[in-house]
Design a protein around this motif. Structure first.
Motif, PDB file in Angstrom:
ATOM      1  N   HIS A   1      55.244  28.027  20.877  1.00 47.24           N
ATOM      2  CA  HIS A   1      55.408  27.427  19.546  1.00 47.24           C
ATOM      3  C   HIS A   1      54.070  26.888  19.020  1.00 47.24           C
ATOM      4  CE1 HIS A   1      59.619  27.900  20.390  1.00 47.24           C
ATOM      5  NE2 HIS A   1      59.556  27.071  21.413  1.00 47.24           N
ATOM      6  N   VAL A   2      53.093  27.755  18.966  1.00 50.17           N
ATOM      7  CA  VAL A   2      51.750  27.379  18.532  1.00 50.17           C
ATOM      8  C   VAL A   2      51.681  27.381  17.002  1.00 50.17           C
ATOM      9  CG1 VAL A   2      49.298  27.981  18.636  1.00 50.17           C
ATOM     10  CG2 VAL A   2      50.774  28.355  20.635  1.00 50.17           C
ATOM     11  N   GLN A   3      51.067  26.347  16.437  1.00 55.78           N
ATOM     12  CA  GLN A   3      50.795  26.280  15.004  1.00 55.78           C
ATOM     13  C   GLN A   3      49.365  25.786  14.809  1.00 55.78           C
ATOM     14  OE1 GLN A   3      53.609  24.478  12.334  1.00 55.78           O
ATOM     15  NE2 GLN A   3      55.332  24.806  13.726  1.00 55.78           N
ATOM     16  N   ALA A   4      48.663  26.379  13.855  1.00 56.86           N
ATOM     17  CA  ALA A   4      47.282  25.976  13.602  1.00 56.86           C
ATOM     18  C   ALA A   4      46.984  26.068  12.113  1.00 56.86           C
ATOM     19  CB  ALA A   4      46.313  26.848  14.390  1.00 56.86           C
ATOM     20  N   ALA A   5      46.206  25.111  11.625  1.00 57.44           N
ATOM     21  CA  ALA A   5      45.715  25.117  10.245  1.00 57.44           C
ATOM     22  C   ALA A   5      44.216  24.856  10.300  1.00 57.44           C
ATOM     23  CB  ALA A   5      46.421  24.053   9.410  1.00 57.44           C
ATOM     24  N   VAL A   6      43.437  25.807   9.804  1.00 60.35           N
ATOM     25  CA  VAL A   6      41.975  25.757   9.900  1.00 60.35           C
ATOM     26  C   VAL A   6      41.385  26.009   8.520  1.00 60.35           C
ATOM     27  CG1 VAL A   6      39.937  26.787  10.973  1.00 60.35           C
ATOM     28  CG2 VAL A   6      42.057  26.594  12.281  1.00 60.35           C
ATOM     29  N   ALA A   7      40.322  25.294   8.175  1.00 60.74           N
ATOM     30  CA  ALA A   7      39.684  25.445   6.865  1.00 60.74           C
ATOM     31  C   ALA A   7      38.173  25.475   7.012  1.00 60.74           C
ATOM     32  CB  ALA A   7      40.101  24.306   5.933  1.00 60.74           C
ATOM     33  N   ILE A   8      37.519  26.194   6.090  1.00 52.73           N
ATOM     34  CA  ILE A   8      36.053  26.222   6.000  1.00 52.73           C
ATOM     35  C   ILE A   8      35.688  25.523   4.694  1.00 52.73           C
ATOM     36  CG2 ILE A   8      33.996  27.658   5.890  1.00 52.73           C
ATOM     37  CD1 ILE A   8      35.480  29.806   7.391  1.00 52.73           C
ATOM     38  N   PRO A   9      35.212  24.283   4.748  1.00 52.82           N
ATOM     39  CA  PRO A   9      34.988  23.510   3.523  1.00 52.82           C
ATOM     40  C   PRO A   9      33.685  23.912   2.822  1.00 52.82           C
ATOM     41  CG  PRO A   9      34.351  22.222   5.428  1.00 52.82           C
ATOM     42  CD  PRO A   9      34.915  23.510   5.964  1.00 52.82           C
ATOM     43  N   GLY A  10      33.643  23.553   1.523  1.00 52.32           N
ATOM     44  CA  GLY A  10      32.418  23.731   0.756  1.00 52.32           C
ATOM     45  C   GLY A  10      32.373  25.024  -0.030  1.00 52.32           C
ATOM     46  N   PRO A  11      31.389  25.144  -0.920  1.00 48.19           N
ATOM     47  CA  PRO A  11      31.222  26.363  -1.725  1.00 48.19           C
ATOM     48  C   PRO A  11      30.875  27.573  -0.866  1.00 48.19           C
ATOM     49  CG  PRO A  11      29.939  24.522  -2.611  1.00 48.19           C
ATOM     50  CD  PRO A  11      30.403  24.115  -1.256  1.00 48.19           C
ATOM     51  N   ALA A  12      31.157  28.757  -1.392  1.00 45.03           N
ATOM     52  CA  ALA A  12      30.888  29.997  -0.663  1.00 45.03           C
ATOM     53  C   ALA A  12      29.394  30.173  -0.387  1.00 45.03           C
ATOM     54  CB  ALA A  12      31.421  31.188  -1.456  1.00 45.03           C
ATOM     55  N   THR A  13      28.539  29.731  -1.312  1.00 41.12           N
ATOM     56  CA  THR A  13      27.099  29.878  -1.104  1.00 41.12           C
ATOM     57  C   THR A  13      26.631  29.057   0.093  1.00 41.12           C
ATOM     58  OG1 THR A  13      26.766  28.127  -2.756  1.00 41.12           O
ATOM     59  CG2 THR A  13      26.592  30.410  -3.511  1.00 41.12           C
ATOM     60  N   ASN A  14      27.171  27.852   0.242  1.00 41.72           N
ATOM     61  CA  ASN A  14      26.801  27.026   1.392  1.00 41.72           C
ATOM     62  C   ASN A  14      27.243  27.670   2.702  1.00 41.72           C
ATOM     63  OD1 ASN A  14      25.894  25.268  -0.525  1.00 41.72           O
ATOM     64  ND2 ASN A  14      27.304  23.610  -0.034  1.00 41.72           N
ATOM     65  N   VAL A  15      28.440  28.283   2.677  1.00 41.33           N
ATOM     66  CA  VAL A  15      28.949  28.937   3.882  1.00 41.33           C
ATOM     67  C   VAL A  15      28.055  30.112   4.254  1.00 41.33           C
ATOM     68  CG1 VAL A  15      30.901  30.181   4.873  1.00 41.33           C
ATOM     69  CG2 VAL A  15      31.303  28.185   3.420  1.00 41.33           C
ATOM     70  N   ARG A  16      27.671  30.929   3.271  1.00 40.32           N
ATOM     71  CA  ARG A  16      26.811  32.082   3.552  1.00 40.32           C
ATOM     72  C   ARG A  16      25.469  31.640   4.112  1.00 40.32           C
ATOM     73  NH1 ARG A  16      28.386  33.844  -1.834  1.00 40.32           N
ATOM     74  NH2 ARG A  16      30.170  35.269  -1.710  1.00 40.32           N
ATOM     75  N   GLU A  17      24.888  30.605   3.520  1.00 34.90           N
ATOM     76  CA  GLU A  17      23.598  30.125   4.003  1.00 34.90           C
ATOM     77  C   GLU A  17      23.699  29.553   5.410  1.00 34.90           C
ATOM     78  OE1 GLU A  17      22.417  27.360   1.060  1.00 34.90           O
ATOM     79  OE2 GLU A  17      21.986  28.886  -0.465  1.00 34.90           O
ATOM     80  N   SER A  18      24.874  28.998   5.741  1.00 31.65           N
ATOM     81  CA  SER A  18      25.065  28.487   7.093  1.00 31.65           C
ATOM     82  C   SER A  18      25.238  29.616   8.094  1.00 31.65           C
ATOM     83  CB  SER A  18      26.293  27.565   7.122  1.00 31.65           C
ATOM     84  OG  SER A  18      26.595  27.157   8.430  1.00 31.65           O
ATOM     85  N   VAL A  19      26.013  30.644   7.708  1.00 34.63           N
ATOM     86  CA  VAL A  19      26.269  31.761   8.615  1.00 34.63           C
ATOM     87  C   VAL A  19      25.015  32.598   8.810  1.00 34.63           C
ATOM     88  CG1 VAL A  19      27.625  33.857   8.946  1.00 34.63           C
ATOM     89  CG2 VAL A  19      28.711  31.811   8.002  1.00 34.63           C
ATOM     90  N   PHE A  20      24.264  32.818   7.726  1.00 35.28           N
ATOM     91  CA  PHE A  20      23.047  33.627   7.795  1.00 35.28           C
ATOM     92  C   PHE A  20      21.842  32.790   7.347  1.00 35.28           C
ATOM     93  CE2 PHE A  20      26.581  36.491   6.593  1.00 35.28           C
ATOM     94  CZ  PHE A  20      26.683  37.150   7.808  1.00 35.28           C
ATOM     95  N   PRO A  21      21.329  31.962   8.250  1.00 33.47           N
ATOM     96  CA  PRO A  21      20.215  31.075   7.886  1.00 33.47           C
ATOM     97  C   PRO A  21      18.944  31.869   7.606  1.00 33.47           C
ATOM     98  CG  PRO A  21      20.595  31.006  10.245  1.00 33.47           C
ATOM     99  CD  PRO A  21      21.713  31.818   9.668  1.00 33.47           C
ATOM    100  N   SER A  22      17.997  31.197   6.946  1.00 30.82           N
ATOM    101  CA  SER A  22      16.728  31.856   6.610  1.00 30.82           C
ATOM    102  C   SER A  22      15.934  32.222   7.848  1.00 30.82           C
ATOM    103  CB  SER A  22      15.892  30.943   5.697  1.00 30.82           C
ATOM    104  OG  SER A  22      15.665  29.695   6.353  1.00 30.82           O
ATOM    105  N   ASN A  23      16.172  31.538   8.945  1.00 30.62           N
ATOM    106  CA  ASN A  23      15.568  31.937  10.217  1.00 30.62           C
ATOM    107  C   ASN A  23      16.575  31.708  11.330  1.00 30.62           C
ATOM    108  OD1 ASN A  23      15.443  29.081  10.806  1.00 30.62           O
ATOM    109  ND2 ASN A  23      13.549  29.019   9.632  1.00 30.62           N
ATOM    110  N   GLY A  24      16.502  32.532  12.352  1.00 32.62           N
ATOM    111  CA  GLY A  24      17.429  32.410  13.464  1.00 32.62           C
ATOM    112  C   GLY A  24      18.581  33.400  13.378  1.00 32.62           C
TER     113      GLY A  24
END
Length: 360
Positions: free
Chosen positions: A210-233
């Motif tokens: 009986h597993v239940q989960a609620a997950v969210a990625i907060p913030g604007p899409a641009t912030n998420v993209r910059e976090s996922v694909f940083p300028s270095n690394g």
């Protein structure tokens, strides 16, 4: 009689023409959507056909492979996301005119590729086997919307070292995924709510019910993209809020909240709180089954009673995710694997003894 037959023939012919016209328009739409991939993505397949005439239009692709190169990656040629499936079908029908039903048929593979010449990590592959994943998607692409998904049985196989718990088996999974590409700082770009009747962890030889989960990625899409694909690394995790995770393991009710706060793809970092309710009967069962001796059960009950003095019966424990390793304090969660296995074996032995006694 002849006039009635003629009227019927004209009506049937009209319906047939309308259905054929709807089928043709839907087939054109599905093929256009298949050709109009998101920016940076390309699709490949061994064959593609349109079926279902005249009742519904179905686009059927065999050995589908989608390759996406994130446009915001610092070195776009150095990172790719690949999805492959044995077969993918997408269909529309006049009885549900505002949605597309998609079936992802296993085996399926999700993979990330890094350019090893630039010193990146080796490829990471995730393989899924089982029943088809059913998706209901909106007919048109919008900046905000939701999709419904379900699958009866799914076996998820992780690459070596990618999961401390090993492969997983999911049964009777249902959920919704939400997205908002115009989200503000106070909103969420994406969220998912999922239910599973059973989540089996193969290496631990145990299962959550009986597993239940609620997950969210907060913030604007641009912030998420910059976090996922940083300028270095390398590619990294965005902030992920685990708003709720509840499950039942034997007699224990588990409840967890927390946050993933970044980290590389295979080495995320985060902090969580795990609440365990109804732990006293659980200890008594372990003592009765012989997993714990009477002295061990008594000592553990005394210790947990002191910890939960302010909230009797509700045990709260901090969980730390560091470099991809989940820890209970300074103890890696993987070190608890023998406890899960012992509890499972004890339950099996108790069940066997009960069955033997009933037979006698």
């Amino acid at each position: 009689m002849k006039k009635a037959f003629l009227s019927f023939a004209v009506g049937a012919g009209g319906c047939f023409l309308v259905l054929s016209g709807y089928w043709w328009a839907s087939a054109q739409y599905l093929q256009k959507q298949a050709d109009n991939m998101p920016s940076g993505c390309q699709a490949h397949y061994t064959s593609r056909a349109v079926n279902g005439w005249p009742w519904y239009a179905q686009l059927d692709t065999q050995n589908t492979r989608m390759v996406c190169t994130p446009l915001l990656a610092a070195r776009s040629s150095a990172f790719q996301i690949i999805y492959a499936a044995a077969r993918v079908t997408a269909d529309t029908a006049f009885w549900r005119p505002f949605s597309i039903h998609v079936r992802l048929i296993s085996p399926m593979v999700m993979e990330t590729l890094h350019d090893e010449q630039e010193g990146e990590d080796a490829p990471v592959m995730l393989r899924m086997e089982g029943d088809p994943i059913e998706l209901d998607l909106p007919l048109s692409r919008k900046a905000a919307g939701h999709a419904v998904f379900q699958v009866s049985f799914l076996h998820v196989l992780f690459p070596a070292g990618a999961s401390q718990m090993g492969d997983m088996v999911l049964q009777n999974v249902r959920g919704k995924a939400f997205w908002n590409m115009q989200a503000t700082q106070e909103q969420s770009t994406a969220a998912i709510f999922v239910k599973a009747q059973r989540w089996g962890i193969t290496d631990w030889q145990t299962a959550l019910e009986h597993v239940q989960a609620a997950v969210a990625i907060p913030g604007p899409a641009t912030n998420v993209r910059e976090s996922v694909f940083p300028s270095n690394g390398a590619a990294a995790w965005p902030d992920v809020l685990v708003q709720r995770f509840t499950a039942r393991w034997r007699d224990l009710n588990l409840n967890m909240t927390g946050q993933v706060r970044g980290g590389e793809l295979l080495r995320p970092t985060g902090d969580f709180w795990l609440s365990v309710a109804n732990w006293q009967p659980f200890l008594e069962n372990l003592r009765r089954e012989g997993t714990l001796s009477a002295q061990e059960a008594s000592g553990m009950a005394t210790m947990l009673a002191r910890i939960t003095r302010e909230q009797p019966g509700n045990l709260q424990m901090p969980l730390m995710l560091r470099n991809g390793t989940m820890q209970l304090g300074t103890l890696p969660v993987s070190a608890l694997q023998p406890v899960f296995q012992a509890a499972r074996h004890a339950a099996q032995e108790a069940g066997a003894q009960t069955g033997h006694a009933s037979a006698n």
